[in-house]
Design a protein around this motif. Structure first.
Motif, PDB file in Angstrom:
ATOM      1  N   THR A 123      10.318  -3.574   8.232  1.00  0.00           N
ATOM      2  CA  THR A 123       9.933  -2.254   7.740  1.00  0.00           C
ATOM      3  C   THR A 123       8.987  -2.368   6.549  1.00  0.00           C
ATOM      4  OG1 THR A 123      12.164  -1.680   8.357  1.00  0.00           O
ATOM      5  CG2 THR A 123      10.971  -0.046   7.121  1.00  0.00           C
ATOM      6  N   ILE A 124       7.805  -1.771   6.696  1.00  0.00           N
ATOM      7  CA  ILE A 124       6.818  -1.809   5.609  1.00  0.00           C
ATOM      8  C   ILE A 124       7.374  -1.051   4.391  1.00  0.00           C
ATOM      9  CG2 ILE A 124       4.444  -1.198   4.937  1.00  0.00           C
ATOM     10  CD1 ILE A 124       4.523  -3.274   7.198  1.00  0.00           C
ATOM     11  N   THR A 125       8.047   0.067   4.651  1.00  0.00           N
ATOM     12  CA  THR A 125       8.598   0.897   3.567  1.00  0.00           C
ATOM     13  C   THR A 125       9.475   0.065   2.624  1.00  0.00           C
ATOM     14  OG1 THR A 125       8.629   2.760   5.103  1.00  0.00           O
ATOM     15  CG2 THR A 125       9.966   2.981   3.095  1.00  0.00           C
ATOM     16  N   GLU A 126      10.282  -0.809   3.214  1.00  0.00           N
ATOM     17  CA  GLU A 126      11.214  -1.598   2.407  1.00  0.00           C
ATOM     18  C   GLU A 126      10.472  -2.594   1.522  1.00  0.00           C
ATOM     19  OE1 GLU A 126      14.300  -3.088   4.899  1.00  0.00           O
ATOM     20  OE2 GLU A 126      15.528  -3.770   3.204  1.00  0.00           O
ATOM     21  N   THR A 157       3.166   4.169   5.565  1.00  0.00           N
ATOM     22  CA  THR A 157       4.523   4.637   5.275  1.00  0.00           C
ATOM     23  C   THR A 157       4.393   6.051   4.684  1.00  0.00           C
ATOM     24  OG1 THR A 157       4.665   4.026   2.924  1.00  0.00           O
ATOM     25  CG2 THR A 157       5.055   2.264   4.537  1.00  0.00           C
ATOM     26  N   GLY A 158       5.527   6.650   4.389  1.00  0.00           N
ATOM     27  CA  GLY A 158       5.507   7.974   3.768  1.00  0.00           C
ATOM     28  C   GLY A 158       4.838   7.942   2.401  1.00  0.00           C
ATOM     29  N   ALA A 159       4.757   6.755   1.786  1.00  0.00           N
ATOM     30  CA  ALA A 159       4.198   6.656   0.430  1.00  0.00           C
ATOM     31  C   ALA A 159       2.737   6.207   0.410  1.00  0.00           C
ATOM     32  CB  ALA A 159       5.046   5.681  -0.396  1.00  0.00           C
ATOM     33  N   THR A 160       2.205   5.710   1.538  1.00  0.00           N
ATOM     34  CA  THR A 160       0.818   5.195   1.549  1.00  0.00           C
ATOM     35  C   THR A 160      -0.172   6.339   1.292  1.00  0.00           C
ATOM     36  OG1 THR A 160       1.479   3.599   3.255  1.00  0.00           O
ATOM     37  CG2 THR A 160      -0.882   3.893   2.912  1.00  0.00           C
ATOM     38  N   SER A 161      -1.089   6.145   0.342  1.00  0.00           N
ATOM     39  CA  SER A 161      -2.051   7.215   0.032  1.00  0.00           C
ATOM     40  C   SER A 161      -3.138   7.296   1.103  1.00  0.00           C
ATOM     41  CB  SER A 161      -2.697   6.961  -1.334  1.00  0.00           C
ATOM     42  OG  SER A 161      -3.570   5.852  -1.243  1.00  0.00           O
ATOM     43  N   THR A 178     -10.657  -3.053  16.192  1.00  0.00           N
ATOM     44  CA  THR A 178     -10.413  -1.618  16.359  1.00  0.00           C
ATOM     45  C   THR A 178      -9.062  -1.257  15.736  1.00  0.00           C
ATOM     46  OG1 THR A 178     -11.629  -1.644  18.429  1.00  0.00           O
ATOM     47  CG2 THR A 178     -10.142   0.229  18.080  1.00  0.00           C
ATOM     48  N   PRO A 179      -9.056  -0.326  14.768  1.00  0.00           N
ATOM     49  CA  PRO A 179      -7.770   0.062  14.165  1.00  0.00           C
ATOM     50  C   PRO A 179      -7.105   1.219  14.918  1.00  0.00           C
ATOM     51  CG  PRO A 179      -9.591   1.025  12.918  1.00  0.00           C
ATOM     52  CD  PRO A 179     -10.206   0.308  14.091  1.00  0.00           C
ATOM     53  N   ILE A 180      -5.779   1.190  14.991  1.00  0.00           N
ATOM     54  CA  ILE A 180      -5.045   2.404  15.391  1.00  0.00           C
ATOM     55  C   ILE A 180      -4.008   2.661  14.301  1.00  0.00           C
ATOM     56  CG2 ILE A 180      -5.409   2.252  17.894  1.00  0.00           C
ATOM     57  CD1 ILE A 180      -2.619   1.020  18.186  1.00  0.00           C
ATOM     58  N   VAL A 181      -3.718   3.937  14.063  1.00  0.00           N
ATOM     59  CA  VAL A 181      -2.783   4.293  12.982  1.00  0.00           C
ATOM     60  C   VAL A 181      -1.376   4.440  13.555  1.00  0.00           C
ATOM     61  CG1 VAL A 181      -2.235   5.984  11.182  1.00  0.00           C
ATOM     62  CG2 VAL A 181      -4.615   5.514  11.762  1.00  0.00           C
ATOM     63  N   CYS A 182      -0.410   3.808  12.909  1.00  0.00           N
ATOM     64  CA  CYS A 182       0.982   3.892  13.364  1.00  0.00           C
ATOM     65  C   CYS A 182       1.878   4.318  12.216  1.00  0.00           C
ATOM     66  CB  CYS A 182       1.504   2.524  13.806  1.00  0.00           C
ATOM     67  SG  CYS A 182       0.451   1.633  14.906  1.00  0.00           S
ATOM     68  N   ARG A 183       2.929   5.040  12.562  1.00  0.00           N
ATOM     69  CA  ARG A 183       3.964   5.329  11.562  1.00  0.00           C
ATOM     70  C   ARG A 183       4.847   4.102  11.409  1.00  0.00           C
ATOM     71  NH1 ARG A 183       6.753  10.642  13.050  1.00  0.00           N
ATOM     72  NH2 ARG A 183       8.375   9.138  13.518  1.00  0.00           N
ATOM     73  N   ASP A 184       5.503   4.002  10.283  1.00  0.00           N
ATOM     74  CA  ASP A 184       6.310   2.817   9.992  1.00  0.00           C
ATOM     75  C   ASP A 184       7.654   2.845  10.722  1.00  0.00           C
ATOM     76  OD1 ASP A 184       7.120   0.436   8.857  1.00  0.00           O
ATOM     77  OD2 ASP A 184       7.956   1.423   7.069  1.00  0.00           O
ATOM     78  N   ASN A 185       7.584   2.725  12.052  1.00  0.00           N
ATOM     79  CA  ASN A 185       8.803   2.537  12.843  1.00  0.00           C
ATOM     80  C   ASN A 185       8.802   1.096  13.324  1.00  0.00           C
ATOM     81  OD1 ASN A 185       9.859   5.222  12.852  1.00  0.00           O
ATOM     82  ND2 ASN A 185       8.214   5.763  14.248  1.00  0.00           N
TER      83      ASN A 185
END
Ligand code: 3HC
Length: 296
Positions: A123-126, A157-161, A178-185
């Motif tokens: 988890t990136i958030t952690e 993550t929820g905190a990434t600006s 090529t980038p794709i955006v993902c939520r931190d799941n």
């Protein structure tokens, strides 16, 4: 946020050396850091090998190879990373080790430096919460082999600006991916779909649906996948896949992420895949053949 011009890569194993190579090839100053001299030398040798192959294929000149290598600074210390605009961590999939590293870097790096982890399932958030720069923290998940695979998952993550996300997206494009955006799941987008597919192939084999070779051939020729699921599992590393399943199962508690007993046995017995010469297939001969371990 200023453009990323200098990149740090921590850990120059399979993934880290590939990340450093594409970064330096794109014209960015790149600092690579390892914990011991042998691993550092092996990582730099691997970067050199990929560049050498490109020279042989006449994709780049000898001068371009030398200029790219000249942009790579190899170090055993953390301090040189402090000059980087972006630091990408590609060390072992161990949260404690990653947190320790990011904790140390947080004290060294200036405010502008963005931190990124190449984790595939943690988890990136952690990790971000363990630093004073959660707003400047993203996941940058590359795919193996890094020089060939065009995708990078950019994990917010929820905190990434917004500025950090933007800078990370620009960096990925600047290195030709090529980038794709993902939520931190856990597993982000690709592993969330890919891992249950590989595990299902193992369950199909365990329940007698078909042989290892036929399941591989089926997905290769029937669906146009470059590798069948067992060849891919050996390629990714059965140890790596096993660890990913443990993390993903822990997060989702869904049976589809649980490791089949065959994968667990192979992990325990050291059948870790192509890198050790044996996994679902035995790679000691001219052509891979299905391992006796799997058939017994
Ligand atoms: N480093 C650099 N270049 C490499 C390479 C490597 N390790 N392996 C292959 N290449 C290059 C070759 O030099 C060749 O280049 P060329 O076309 O310019 O001559 C090109 O890739 C194709 O290689 P080959 O002809 O030897 O072999 P294939 O055509 O079979 O391609 C492959 C090899 C690209 C690995 C292909 O089989 C493939 O795409 N496999 C699937 C890989 C995949 O799914 N990766 C994702 C795994 S999941 C993951 O990484 C996430 C993690 O979190 C689990």
């Amino acid at each position: 946020m200023a453009e990323i011009q200098k990149v740090g890569v921590v850990g120059v194993g399979l993934m880290g050396s590939g990340i450093a190579q594409v970064s330096a090839s794109a014209g960015l100053e790149t600092v690579v850091r390892e914990v011991d001299r042998e691993l550092l030398d092996a990582g730099v040798a691997s970067i050199r090998r990929v560049l050498e192959r490109s020279v042989q294929k006449e994709r780049i000149s000898g001068e371009q190879r030398d200029a790219t290598l000249g942009r790579v600074t190899a170090t055993l210390d953390l301090e040189p990373l402090a000059e980087c605009d972006l630091i990408i961590e590609a060390i072992v999939e161990d949260l404690g080790a990653k947190n320790e590293l990011f904790g140390a870097l947080d004290g060294l790096a200036p405010e502008r430096t963005i931190f990124a982890s190449n984790t595939s399932s943690l988890t990136i958030t952690e990790m971000a919460a363990n630093t004073e720069r959660a707003d400047r923290f993203v996941g940058l998940h590359f795919f193996n082999p890094v020089p060939v695979m065009p995708l990078v998952e950019v994990v917010r993550t929820g905190a990434t600006s917004d500025e950090t996300l933007q800078a990370a997206m620009e960096f990925v494009k600047a290195i030709g991916k090529t980038p794709i955006v993902c939520r931190d799941n856990s597993g982000f987008i690709v592993n969330r779909l890919l891992v249950p597919y590989m595990l299902d192939a193992m369950r199909a084999y365990e329940s007698g649906v078909g042989s290892i070779e036929d399941i591989d051939t089926g997905m290769r020729l029937g669906c146009g996948y470059p590798m069948g699921p067992f060849t891919l599992s050996d390629f990714v590393g059965n140890d790596t896949l096993y660890r990913i399943t443990e993390i993903m199962f822990n997060e989702y508690r869904e049976p589809r992420f649980a490791p089949p007993s065959l994968l667990r046995r192979m992990y325990l017995a050291g059948y870790h895949g192509r890198k050790v010469g044996r996994g679902f297939y035995d790679y000691s001969g001219d052509e891979p053949v299905v391992s006796d371990f799997v058939k017994r």
